[in-house]
Design a protein around this motif. Structure first.
Motif, PDB file in Angstrom:
ATOM      1  N   VAL A 125       1.115  -0.932   0.286  1.00 10.37           N
ATOM      2  CA  VAL A 125      -0.279   0.200   0.066  1.00 10.37           C
ATOM      3  C   VAL A 125       1.077   1.058   0.178  1.00 10.37           C
ATOM      4  O   VAL A 125       1.191   1.498   1.004  1.00 10.37           O
ATOM      5  CB  VAL A 125      -0.527  -0.231   0.829  1.00 10.37           C
ATOM      6  N   PRO A 126       1.045   1.758  -1.268  1.00 10.30           N
ATOM      7  CA  PRO A 126       1.636   3.185  -1.157  1.00 10.30           C
ATOM      8  C   PRO A 126       1.548   4.070   0.028  1.00 10.30           C
ATOM      9  O   PRO A 126      -0.077   4.454   0.144  1.00 10.30           O
ATOM     10  CB  PRO A 126       1.753   3.639  -2.408  1.00 10.30           C
ATOM     11  N   PHE A 127       2.047   4.933   1.150  1.00 17.33           N
ATOM     12  CA  PHE A 127       1.477   5.797   1.549  1.00 17.33           C
ATOM     13  C   PHE A 127       2.747   7.455   1.473  1.00 17.33           C
ATOM     14  O   PHE A 127       3.602   6.940   1.472  1.00 17.33           O
ATOM     15  CB  PHE A 127       1.766   5.151   2.992  1.00 17.33           C
ATOM     16  N   GLY A 128       1.955   8.287   1.050  1.00 20.75           N
ATOM     17  CA  GLY A 128       2.654   9.150   1.016  1.00 20.75           C
ATOM     18  C   GLY A 128       2.118  10.417   2.797  1.00 20.75           C
ATOM     19  O   GLY A 128       3.141   9.952   3.443  1.00 20.75           O
ATOM     20  N   GLY A 129       0.918  10.630   2.414  1.00 26.06           N
ATOM     21  CA  GLY A 129       0.778  12.089   3.518  1.00 26.06           C
ATOM     22  C   GLY A 129      -0.413  10.932   4.289  1.00 26.06           C
ATOM     23  O   GLY A 129      -0.211  11.274   5.666  1.00 26.06           O
ATOM     24  N   GLY A 130      -0.845  10.078   4.307  1.00 26.47           N
ATOM     25  CA  GLY A 130      -1.327   9.202   4.883  1.00 26.47           C
ATOM     26  C   GLY A 130      -3.215  10.057   4.628  1.00 26.47           C
ATOM     27  O   GLY A 130      -4.149   9.851   5.566  1.00 26.47           O
ATOM     28  N   THR A 131      -3.077  11.412   3.999  1.00 24.37           N
ATOM     29  CA  THR A 131      -4.142  12.364   3.982  1.00 24.37           C
ATOM     30  C   THR A 131      -5.524  11.368   3.304  1.00 24.37           C
ATOM     31  O   THR A 131      -7.070  11.957   3.435  1.00 24.37           O
ATOM     32  CB  THR A 131      -4.162  13.528   4.196  1.00 24.37           C
ATOM     33  N   SER A 132      -5.828  10.880   2.988  1.00 19.61           N
ATOM     34  CA  SER A 132      -6.858   9.931   2.009  1.00 19.61           C
ATOM     35  C   SER A 132      -8.190  10.039   2.958  1.00 19.61           C
ATOM     36  O   SER A 132      -7.937   9.735   3.777  1.00 19.61           O
ATOM     37  CB  SER A 132      -6.528   8.966   2.117  1.00 19.61           C
ATOM     38  N   GLN A 195      -6.645  21.724   1.094  1.00 12.37           N
ATOM     39  CA  GLN A 195      -6.333  21.792   2.530  1.00 12.37           C
ATOM     40  C   GLN A 195      -6.130  21.239   2.733  1.00 12.37           C
ATOM     41  O   GLN A 195      -5.346  21.306   4.452  1.00 12.37           O
ATOM     42  CB  GLN A 195      -8.255  21.538   2.769  1.00 12.37           C
ATOM     43  N   SER A 196      -5.218  20.166   2.729  1.00 14.00           N
ATOM     44  CA  SER A 196      -4.659  18.875   3.369  1.00 14.00           C
ATOM     45  C   SER A 196      -2.705  19.453   3.323  1.00 14.00           C
ATOM     46  O   SER A 196      -2.349  18.340   3.705  1.00 14.00           O
ATOM     47  CB  SER A 196      -4.917  17.414   3.332  1.00 14.00           C
ATOM     48  N   PHE A 197      -2.864  20.860   2.832  1.00 10.63           N
ATOM     49  CA  PHE A 197      -1.254  20.885   2.524  1.00 10.63           C
ATOM     50  C   PHE A 197      -0.591  20.543   3.178  1.00 10.63           C
ATOM     51  O   PHE A 197       0.390  19.966   2.765  1.00 10.63           O
ATOM     52  CB  PHE A 197      -1.252  22.273   1.641  1.00 10.63           C
ATOM     53  N   SER A 200       0.175  16.552   3.503  1.00  7.48           N
ATOM     54  CA  SER A 200      -0.166  15.302   1.382  1.00  7.48           C
ATOM     55  C   SER A 200       1.403  15.260   0.625  1.00  7.48           C
ATOM     56  O   SER A 200       1.727  17.171   1.202  1.00  7.48           O
ATOM     57  CB  SER A 200      -1.007  15.744   1.342  1.00  7.48           C
ATOM     58  N   THR A 201       1.293  14.944   0.154  1.00  5.01           N
ATOM     59  CA  THR A 201       2.894  14.632  -0.606  1.00  5.01           C
ATOM     60  C   THR A 201       2.586  14.979  -1.676  1.00  5.01           C
ATOM     61  O   THR A 201       1.103  14.571  -2.932  1.00  5.01           O
ATOM     62  CB  THR A 201       3.580  13.129  -0.253  1.00  5.01           C
ATOM     63  N   VAL A 202       3.343  15.278  -2.723  1.00  6.73           N
ATOM     64  CA  VAL A 202       3.378  15.452  -3.818  1.00  6.73           C
ATOM     65  C   VAL A 202       2.718  14.039  -4.627  1.00  6.73           C
ATOM     66  O   VAL A 202       2.060  13.909  -5.609  1.00  6.73           O
ATOM     67  CB  VAL A 202       4.855  15.588  -4.506  1.00  6.73           C
TER      68      VAL A 202
HETATM   69  C1  LIG Z   1      -8.644  17.603   6.360  1.00  2.61           C
HETATM   70  C2  LIG Z   1      -8.545  17.372   4.644  1.00  2.61           C
HETATM   71  C3  LIG Z   1      -7.876  18.348   4.159  1.00  2.61           C
HETATM   72  C4  LIG Z   1      -8.411  17.260   2.438  1.00  2.61           C
HETATM   73  N1  LIG Z   1      -7.908  18.494   1.678  1.00  2.61           N
HETATM   74  C5  LIG Z   1      -8.184  18.589   0.552  1.00  2.61           C
HETATM   75  C6  LIG Z   1      -8.503  18.973  -0.906  1.00  2.61           C
HETATM   76  O1  LIG Z   1      -8.016  20.441  -0.862  1.00  2.61           O
HETATM   77  N2  LIG Z   1      -7.580  18.628  -2.594  1.00  2.61           N
HETATM   78  C7  LIG Z   1      -8.040  17.372  -2.561  1.00  2.61           C
HETATM   79  O2  LIG Z   1      -7.801  16.858  -3.569  1.00  2.61           O
HETATM   80  N3  LIG Z   1      -8.137  16.635  -1.684  1.00  2.61           N
HETATM   81  C8  LIG Z   1      -7.332  16.979   0.315  1.00  2.61           C
HETATM   82  N4  LIG Z   1      -8.460  15.911   0.642  1.00  2.61           N
HETATM   83  C9  LIG Z   1      -7.383  14.511   0.426  1.00  2.61           C
HETATM   84  C10 LIG Z   1      -6.269  14.010   0.353  1.00  2.61           C
HETATM   85  O3  LIG Z   1      -5.213  14.909   1.433  1.00  2.61           O
HETATM   86  C11 LIG Z   1      -5.439  14.307  -1.356  1.00  2.61           C
HETATM   87  O4  LIG Z   1      -6.152  13.167  -1.081  1.00  2.61           O
HETATM   88  C12 LIG Z   1      -3.969  13.805  -1.462  1.00  2.61           C
HETATM   89  O5  LIG Z   1      -3.588  14.430  -2.639  1.00  2.61           O
HETATM   90  C13 LIG Z   1      -3.622  12.435  -0.435  1.00  2.61           C
HETATM   91  O6  LIG Z   1      -2.024  13.086  -0.122  1.00  2.61           O
HETATM   92  P1  LIG Z   1      -1.214  11.789   0.761  1.00  2.61           P
HETATM   93  O7  LIG Z   1      -0.030  12.336   0.338  1.00  2.61           O
HETATM   94  O8  LIG Z   1      -1.839  12.442   1.646  1.00  2.61           O
HETATM   95  O9  LIG Z   1      -2.145  10.641   0.082  1.00  2.61           O
HETATM   96  P2  LIG Z   1      -1.771   9.405   0.808  1.00  2.61           P
HETATM   97  O10 LIG Z   1      -3.071   9.481   1.984  1.00  2.61           O
HETATM   98  O11 LIG Z   1      -0.850   8.688   1.571  1.00  2.61           O
HETATM   99  O12 LIG Z   1      -2.176   8.112  -0.167  1.00  2.61           O
HETATM  100  C14 LIG Z   1      -3.681   8.546  -1.076  1.00  2.61           C
HETATM  101  C15 LIG Z   1      -3.457   7.740  -1.947  1.00  2.61           C
HETATM  102  O13 LIG Z   1      -2.746   6.908  -3.304  1.00  2.61           O
HETATM  103  C16 LIG Z   1      -1.808   6.019  -2.722  1.00  2.61           C
HETATM  104  N5  LIG Z   1      -0.504   6.780  -2.512  1.00  2.61           N
HETATM  105  C17 LIG Z   1       0.005   7.655  -2.643  1.00  2.61           C
HETATM  106  N6  LIG Z   1       1.467   8.546  -2.821  1.00  2.61           N
HETATM  107  C18 LIG Z   1       1.453   7.381  -3.868  1.00  2.61           C
HETATM  108  C19 LIG Z   1       2.959   7.280  -4.925  1.00  2.61           C
HETATM  109  N7  LIG Z   1       4.170   7.926  -4.523  1.00  2.61           N
HETATM  110  N8  LIG Z   1       2.555   6.574  -5.702  1.00  2.61           N
HETATM  111  C20 LIG Z   1       1.653   5.924  -6.193  1.00  2.61           C
HETATM  112  N9  LIG Z   1       0.102   5.443  -5.495  1.00  2.61           N
HETATM  113  C21 LIG Z   1      -0.050   6.478  -3.729  1.00  2.61           C
HETATM  114  C22 LIG Z   1      -2.141   5.689  -1.867  1.00  2.61           C
HETATM  115  O14 LIG Z   1      -1.792   4.728  -1.605  1.00  2.61           O
HETATM  116  C23 LIG Z   1      -3.547   6.091  -1.448  1.00  2.61           C
HETATM  117  O15 LIG Z   1      -4.518   5.383  -2.573  1.00  2.61           O
HETATM  118  C24 LIG Z   1      -7.857  16.269   2.281  1.00  2.61           C
HETATM  119  C25 LIG Z   1      -7.591  15.420   3.065  1.00  2.61           C
HETATM  120  C26 LIG Z   1      -7.886  15.670   4.321  1.00  2.61           C
HETATM  121  C27 LIG Z   1      -8.313  14.732   5.477  1.00  2.61           C
END
Ligand SMILES: Cc1cc2nc3c(=O)[nH]c(=O)nc-3n(C[C@H](O)[C@H](O)[C@H](O)COP(=O)(O)OP(=O)(O)OC[C@H]3O[C@@H](n4cnc5c(N)ncnc54)[C@H](O)[C@@H]3O)c2cc1C
Length: 538
Positions: A125-132, A195-197, A200-202
Motif C-alpha cells: 500500500v503506497p503511503f504518502g501523507g496518509g491524508t486520504s 486543505q491537507s497541504f 500531504s505529498t507530491v
Molecule cells: C482535512 C483534509 C483536507 C483535504 N483537502 C483536500 C483538498 O483540498 N483537495 C484534495 O484534492 N484533497 C484533499 N484531501 C484529500 C487528500 O489530502 C488528498 O487526496 C491528497 O492528495 C492525498 O495525499 P497524501 O500524500 O496524503 O496521499 P495518501 O493519503 O498517502 O495516499 C492517497 C492515495 O494515493 C496512493 N499514493 C500515495 N502516494 C503514492 C505514490 N507516490 N505513488 C502511487 N500511489 C500513491 C495511496 O496508496 C492512496 O491510494 C483532504 C484530506 C483531508 C484529511
C-alpha cells in the motif's frame, strides 16, 4: 501527524463559544458528551503476519532500520483521515494495520521491495501523507496473508527547477510545505494548496488527481503534471517531460490518478510559475446562492475568474457568520447595509488574486465589474484575509467535534452549470432525509470552489449528533449522498479520488468496459495483484 487525528500533539484548536451553542441548539448535541480517543496502548492490533522469508528480503533491500513493525508505526499507517477512519482508530480499532512499514529511499529500493512482495504474495500500500479521505491507504489483504505500508517520506531529496522552461522535477515523498519552501528558494511556486497541504505529498497529489484551493487559477495537479516516473512490479514507466505530445493515448494520464494500484509514482515533473509578489483576497456578497453561481459562471466563461473562487451557499454562509461574529458596531452596520440591499439571507464569496501587482490588479478590476453586474456587493478585503489566515484550520476543529460526539464529514462532486442547482438541492436533500429519518437531523452546507467553463465543483460539509453506531450512521448518509450524486448527473468525486469508499460507484463513472480496460492495465503492470488491492476498481 498524531495517529488518531490531525496535526501534532499540542496543536489543539478550541471551538468558539458560538459553535458550542450552535451544536446544542441546531443538532441537539449534549454539551457534556465526550468520546476522546483511547490511549495508544489500548488500541487492538493483530500480530504481524509478515512471512519471515519476505521480511529477510525486505530488510536486505532497505536496511533493517527502514523496515519497522513497532506498534506506533503500524497504528500510524493503519488508516487515512476520513471520518469513518477516525471513528475506528479513535475507538482503538487498528485491525487492518499493515504488518510492517517500509521506507525506501530511492526508485531502485522501491523496485526491490515490489519484487520481494510479488514473490511472496504480500500486498503493498503506497503511503504518502496518509491524508486520504476515501480509504486509500488502509491495507486490504484480499486473500493475502500480509500487507505492508510503503511510506514514501524518504523520497524527498530532489527539487530540480528549470527556470527557463518553468518546470520542476520533484520527488514524490516531498510534503507540501517542504516542496513549496524549496521551490520558493528558486523564486517559483507550484500553486497547489489542498486543505491537507501541511500533511500531504507530491506523490499523493498526483496519485489522486487532487485539486488545491487555488486550482482554478493555477490548475489542478493533473494539469500541472508534465511527466511522471512510476515503478511497477513489471518494471519502470517514465513518461516524457515535453509540453505536449500527439503520441497516441497518454500513459501519463493512465498513471495520474492511479491511486497506487498500478505502481509507485517516485517522481513528477510539474509546471511551476514565478512566486507571486502580490496577493489580494476579498469578500463579496450575493443575494442568493443561485445569483452567486450565475455570476461565477459568467466570470469563468469570460476567462475572468480569480485564482481562488469560493462561493458558500446560504447554510454555510450563515454558519460561518455566526462563528465569526465579533458583535462589533462596524459589523452591525455592515449587516444592516447588506439587509437593506436585499442580502439578509445572502451568500458570501471569497475571491483571491495572486501574481505581479499590476497584472493582478488589472484582473481584479475586470472580475469586480463582472461580479457587480451579476448582483454582487463588495465587502472588502477583511473576509478574504480572514479566509487566507484560517485556510488550513478546519481539520483541527474536526478533532474537537469528534471529541464531542459530533459527526462531521465532507463530500464533493462536479457537474455542468446547467445542472448545478439541481444537484446541489438533490444531495443536500438526500443527506437531510437519510439522517433526519434516523432522528439525527444534520446541518448540511456547501460551497462552490473550482470553476470550469462548462461547470463547477460542489463541496458539501455536514454535521449531525453522533449516534452510538457511528459507522452505520455514516454509511447510510454516505450511500444516500453518493446515490443522489450519481442519479443527479455528478461525478462521484471531483478531487478526493475513489479509494475504497467510492469503488462501488466507479462503474457508473467509467462503465463496464472502462473498468475492464483499467483492470487489463493492472494485470499487465501488476500480474501478482499486490498493488493496493481493494482500491479504485470495484
Ligand atoms: C482535512 C483534509 C483536507 C483535504 N483537502 C483536500 C483538498 O483540498 N483537495 C484534495 O484534492 N484533497 C484533499 N484531501 C484529500 C487528500 O489530502 C488528498 O487526496 C491528497 O492528495 C492525498 O495525499 P497524501 O500524500 O496524503 O496521499 P495518501 O493519503 O498517502 O495516499 C492517497 C492515495 O494515493 C496512493 N499514493 C500515495 N502516494 C503514492 C505514490 N507516490 N505513488 C502511487 N500511489 C500513491 C495511496 O496508496 C492512496 O491510494 C483532504 C484530506 C483531508 C484529511
Amino acid at each position: 501527524m498524531r495517529w488518531w487525528g490531525w496535526g501534532e500533539d499540542g496543536h489543539a484548536v478550541a471551538l468558539p463559544p458560538a459553535a458550542e451553542a450552535l451544536l446544542r441548539d441546531e443538532l441537539g448535541a449534549d454539551p457534556e458528551a465526550r468520546r476522546p480517543p483511547v490511549g495508544l496502548d489500548e488500541v487492538s492490533l493483530p500480530e504481524s503476519r509478515l512471512p519471515a522469508a519476505a521480511g529477510e528480503r525486505l530488510a536486505a533491500a532497505l536496511g533493517g532500520e527502514h523496515m519497522r513493525d513497532e506498534r506506533e508505526e503500524r497504528i500510524g499507517h493503519a488508516v487515512g483521515r476520513s471520518y469513518p477512519d477516525l471513528v475506528r482508530i479513535r475507538a482503538g480499532d487498528a485491525s487492518s494495520a499493515p504488518d510492517a512499514v517500509l521506507r525506501p529511499a530511492s526508485a531502485e529500493q522501491v523496485a526491490a521491495v515490489l519484487a520481494a512482495c510479488a514473490e511472496h504474495g504480500v500486498a503493498v500500500v503506497p503511503f504518502g501523507g496518509g491524508t486520504s479521505v476515501v480509504g486509500g491507504v488502509e491495507p486490504v489483504r484480499d486473500g493475502r496473508d500480509a500487507a505492508v505500508s510503503l511510506d514514501l517520506g524518504r523520497l524527498d531529496s530532489t527539487v530540480e527547477v528549470d527556470r527557463t522552461s518553468l518546470t520542476a522535477r520533484l520527488d514524490a515523498g516531498l510534503f507540501g510545505p517542504e516542496a513549496e519552501r524549496r521551490l520558493a528558494s528558486e523564486g517559483v511556486t507550484l500553486g497547489h494548496f489542498p486543505q491537507s497541504f501541511e500533511y500531504s505529498t507530491v506523490g499523493g497529489w498526483v496519485a489522486t488527481r487532487s485539486a488545491g484551493q487555488a486550482s482554478t487559477g493555477y490548475g489542478r495537479i493533473d494539469e500541472l503534471v508534465e511527466a511522471v516516473r512510476c515503478v511497477t512490479p513489471a518494471g519502470e514507466i517514465g513518461t516524457r517531460a515535453v509540453p505536449a505530445s500527439a503520441a497516441g493515448p497518454s500513459t501519463r494520464e493512465l498513471l495520474v490518478g492511479s491511486e497506487g494500484v498500478l505502481g509507485v509514482i517516485c517522481e513528477a515533473t510539474v509546471r511551476v510559475r514565478p512566486a507571486p509578489a502580490y496577493r489580494r483576497y476579498e469578500g463579496w456578497s450575493f443575494a442568493s446562492f443561485a445569483e452567486g453561481c450565475d455570476a461565477f459562471r459568467v466570470m469563468e466563461q469570460a476567462e475572468a475568474s480569480a485564482d481562488v473562487n469560493r462561493l458558500s451557499d446560504e447554510a454555510e454562509t450563515s454558519l460561518s457568520m455566526a462563528l465569526a461574529s465579533s458583535g462589533s458596531r462596524a459589523e452591525g452596520l455592515g449587516r444592516r447595509y447588506l439587509r437593506l440591499r436585499g442580502h439578509e439571507r445572502g451568500c458570501i464569496a471569497i475571491v483571491g488574486f495572486e501574481g505581479e501587482e499590476d497584472e493582478a490588479e488589472r484582473r481584479r478590476r475586470h472580475t469586480a465589474a463582472l461580479l457587480r453586474a451579476g448582483g454582487g456587493i463588495s465587502i472588502g478585503p477583511r473576509p478574504g484575509a480572514a479566509w487566507l489566515r484560517s485556510r488550513y484550520s478546519g481539520p483541527y476543529l474536526r478533532d474537537e467535534l469528534l471529541d464531542r460526539r459530533v459527526m462531521v464529514e465532507t463530500l464533493e462532486t462536479a457537474t455542468s452549470w446547467s445542472n448545478l442547482a439541481s444537484l446541489h438541492g438533490a444531495v443536500a436533500e438526500a443527506l437531510r432525509t437519510a439522517l433526519g429519518g434516523r432522528g439525527t437531523p444534520p446541518l448540511v452546507m456547501c460551497h462552490v470552489s473550482h470553476l470550469y467553463p462548462s461547470g463547477a465543483s460542489l463541496y458539501f460539509t455536514f454535521l449531525a449528533r453522533q449516534e452510538d453506531d457511528a459507522l452505520e450512521q455514516w454509511r447510510v448518509a454516505k450511500t444516500a449522498a453518493s446515490e443522489a450524486i450519481v442519479a443527479g448527473g455528478g461525478t462521484i468525486t471531483h478531487h478526493h479520488a475513489i479509494g475504497r469508499d467510492h469503488r462501488q460507484w466507479m462503474r457508473a463513472e467509467v462503465g463496464e468496459l472502462g473498468i475492464e480496460l483499467i483492470r487489463a492495465a493492472k494485470e499487465r503492470l501488476d500480474p501478482a495483484g499486490i498493488m493496493n488491492p481493494g482500491k479504485l476498481l470495484p
